[in-house]
Design a protein around this motif. Structure first.
Motif, PDB file in Angstrom:
ATOM      1  N   ARG A 211      65.274  43.165  52.628  1.00 24.51           N
ATOM      2  CA  ARG A 211      64.251  42.290  52.047  1.00 24.51           C
ATOM      3  C   ARG A 211      62.869  42.835  52.375  1.00 24.51           C
ATOM      4  O   ARG A 211      62.516  43.001  53.536  1.00 24.51           O
ATOM      5  N   TRP A 212      62.108  43.164  51.331  1.00 24.60           N
ATOM      6  CA  TRP A 212      60.762  43.694  51.536  1.00 24.60           C
ATOM      7  C   TRP A 212      59.737  42.743  50.923  1.00 24.60           C
ATOM      8  O   TRP A 212      60.047  41.930  50.055  1.00 24.60           O
ATOM      9  N   ALA A 213      58.507  42.874  51.380  1.00 30.70           N
ATOM     10  CA  ALA A 213      57.405  42.093  50.814  1.00 30.70           C
ATOM     11  C   ALA A 213      56.116  42.884  50.932  1.00 30.70           C
ATOM     12  O   ALA A 213      55.970  43.732  51.813  1.00 30.70           O
ATOM     13  N   SER A 214      55.201  42.612  50.026  1.00 31.60           N
ATOM     14  CA  SER A 214      53.888  43.268  50.027  1.00 31.60           C
ATOM     15  C   SER A 214      52.833  42.200  49.802  1.00 31.60           C
ATOM     16  O   SER A 214      52.976  41.350  48.906  1.00 31.60           O
ATOM     17  N   ILE A 215      51.780  42.214  50.619  1.00 29.07           N
ATOM     18  CA  ILE A 215      50.727  41.213  50.505  1.00 29.07           C
ATOM     19  C   ILE A 215      49.358  41.881  50.526  1.00 29.07           C
ATOM     20  O   ILE A 215      49.208  43.043  50.919  1.00 29.07           O
ATOM     21  N   GLY A 216      48.347  41.142  50.124  1.00 23.38           N
ATOM     22  CA  GLY A 216      46.976  41.632  50.158  1.00 23.38           C
ATOM     23  C   GLY A 216      46.062  40.623  49.489  1.00 23.38           C
ATOM     24  O   GLY A 216      46.516  39.558  49.044  1.00 23.38           O
ATOM     25  N   THR A 217      44.788  40.937  49.401  1.00 18.63           N
ATOM     26  CA  THR A 217      43.815  40.035  48.786  1.00 18.63           C
ATOM     27  C   THR A 217      43.471  40.495  47.384  1.00 18.63           C
ATOM     28  O   THR A 217      43.591  41.680  47.043  1.00 18.63           O
ATOM     29  N   VAL A 218      43.032  39.534  46.566  1.00 19.96           N
ATOM     30  CA  VAL A 218      42.659  39.833  45.179  1.00 19.96           C
ATOM     31  C   VAL A 218      41.338  39.159  44.848  1.00 19.96           C
ATOM     32  O   VAL A 218      41.024  38.081  45.350  1.00 19.96           O
ATOM     33  N   ASP A 219      40.580  39.810  43.973  1.00 22.49           N
ATOM     34  CA  ASP A 219      39.343  39.249  43.457  1.00 22.49           C
ATOM     35  C   ASP A 219      39.692  38.180  42.419  1.00 22.49           C
ATOM     36  O   ASP A 219      40.736  38.259  41.768  1.00 22.49           O
ATOM     37  N   PRO A 220      38.845  37.148  42.242  1.00 28.99           N
ATOM     38  CA  PRO A 220      39.133  36.108  41.247  1.00 28.99           C
ATOM     39  C   PRO A 220      39.332  36.638  39.831  1.00 28.99           C
ATOM     40  O   PRO A 220      39.969  35.969  39.006  1.00 28.99           O
ATOM     41  N   SER A 221      38.808  37.826  39.542  1.00 28.57           N
ATOM     42  CA  SER A 221      38.959  38.383  38.194  1.00 28.57           C
ATOM     43  C   SER A 221      40.373  38.912  37.938  1.00 28.57           C
ATOM     44  O   SER A 221      40.739  39.172  36.791  1.00 28.57           O
ATOM     45  N   VAL A 222      41.166  39.065  38.980  1.00 27.20           N
ATOM     46  CA  VAL A 222      42.526  39.589  38.841  1.00 27.20           C
ATOM     47  C   VAL A 222      43.464  38.463  38.437  1.00 27.20           C
ATOM     48  O   VAL A 222      43.528  37.423  39.099  1.00 27.20           O
TER      49      VAL A 222
END
Length: 283
Positions: A211-222
């Motif tokens: 089981r893998w996962a990837s996370i991060g932040t995004v700009d509101p335009s995404v």
């Protein structure tokens, strides 16, 4: 004058009238006390009904309400972290209550203060954005649960808690505050490798399926983020400025998850392959 003084007598006390007034006064007081007792008994009964009759009402259950037909939900005042944006962020049969307990266990563990360098805060200060099973490896044997919590303040601060057998087995922290920009609208969490890779000792011999996962932040335009990893692909959930993607890996890999971001019109605005700050190859 002395003789006359003895001739002055006070008027006899109107005993019958006094007695009648006394009886009336006692009756009035008894009626008032009876009404007060009735009110005391009635208030808890009303509060009990508003709380749902399950005996779990707290000290504030007797708070006056504008309408009994619209009682407050118990979850509205419950102390705990915020829920993820989608149920799909709670994986592998892990319930929100189980994820909450795991986060609380992690944040209150004695070793957390040493790792974080300060108090990591209380669970109610966080939003849970991911809960998934964790696979043990040679460096950390035994399967467990990963819970990712992001703090409401400061924005961008997050913890990855590893819990095994109900006890905290490790914590990872990162801060993504203010890192998104027009040039980099998607920012993968560089310190979240524990979610998608096993120990360096096991390189080329990972336990599969994984089981893998990837996370991060995004700009509101995404508006959309996709992640491909080995033989699996996923569309990420967008949760209050974070992206969360997960899948099952069935093959050995040497490259990190490939991440792409798109705006509302479907135009690609980010590709991890062209991000010079992103480690594309696994160590």
């Amino acid at each position: 004058m002395t003789d006359d003084a003895y001739t002055i007598h006070p008027s006899p006390a109107p005993y019958p009238a006094i007695r009648r007034r006394g009886v009336a006064e006692r009756r009035r007081r008894a009626a008032a006390v009876g009404a007060a007792l009735a009110a005391i008994v009635t208030v808890p009964a009303a509060a009990y009904a508003v709380a749902g009759g399950n005996g779990e009402g707290g000290a504030d259950t007797a708070t006056p309400m504008s309408s009994v037909s619209t009682p407050q939900s118990a979850s509205a005042t419950a102390s705990g972290p915020a829920r993820p944006a989608t149920d799909g962020q709670l994986l592998d049969g892990i319930t929100f209550d189980e994820a909450t307990k795991a986060l609380q266990e992690c944040l209150t563990a004695e070793h957390v203060a040493r790792v974080v360098g300060k108090d990591a805060g209380k669970a109610e200060n966080y939003r849970i954005i991911l809960a998934a099973k964790s696979t043990g490896d040679s460096n950390s044997p035994g399967d467990g649960v990963h819970v990712v919590g992001v703090a409401q303040r400061p924005a961008g601060f997050r913890v990855i808690c590893d819990v095994k057998d109900g006890e905290s087995a490790g914590i990872s922290t990162s801060t993504q505050d203010g890192l998104t920009s027009a040039a980099r609208p998607v920012v993968p969490d560089d310190n979240a490798g524990a979610l998608y890779r096993q120990s360096l000792i096991d390189k080329g011999h990972w336990k599969l399926p994984y089981r893998w996962a990837s996370i991060g932040t995004v700009d509101p335009s995404v508006a959309k983020v996709t992640v491909s990893y080995g033989d699996s692909d996923a569309t990420a959930a967008l949760d209050h400025g974070w992206f969360v993607a997960a899948g099952m890996l069935n093959q050995q890999v040497t490259r990190a998850p490939h991440i792409k971001g798109f705006d509302a019109a479907g135009k690609q605005v980010y590709d991890s392959d062209t991000d010079k700050t992103y480690d594309k190859t696994l160590p």
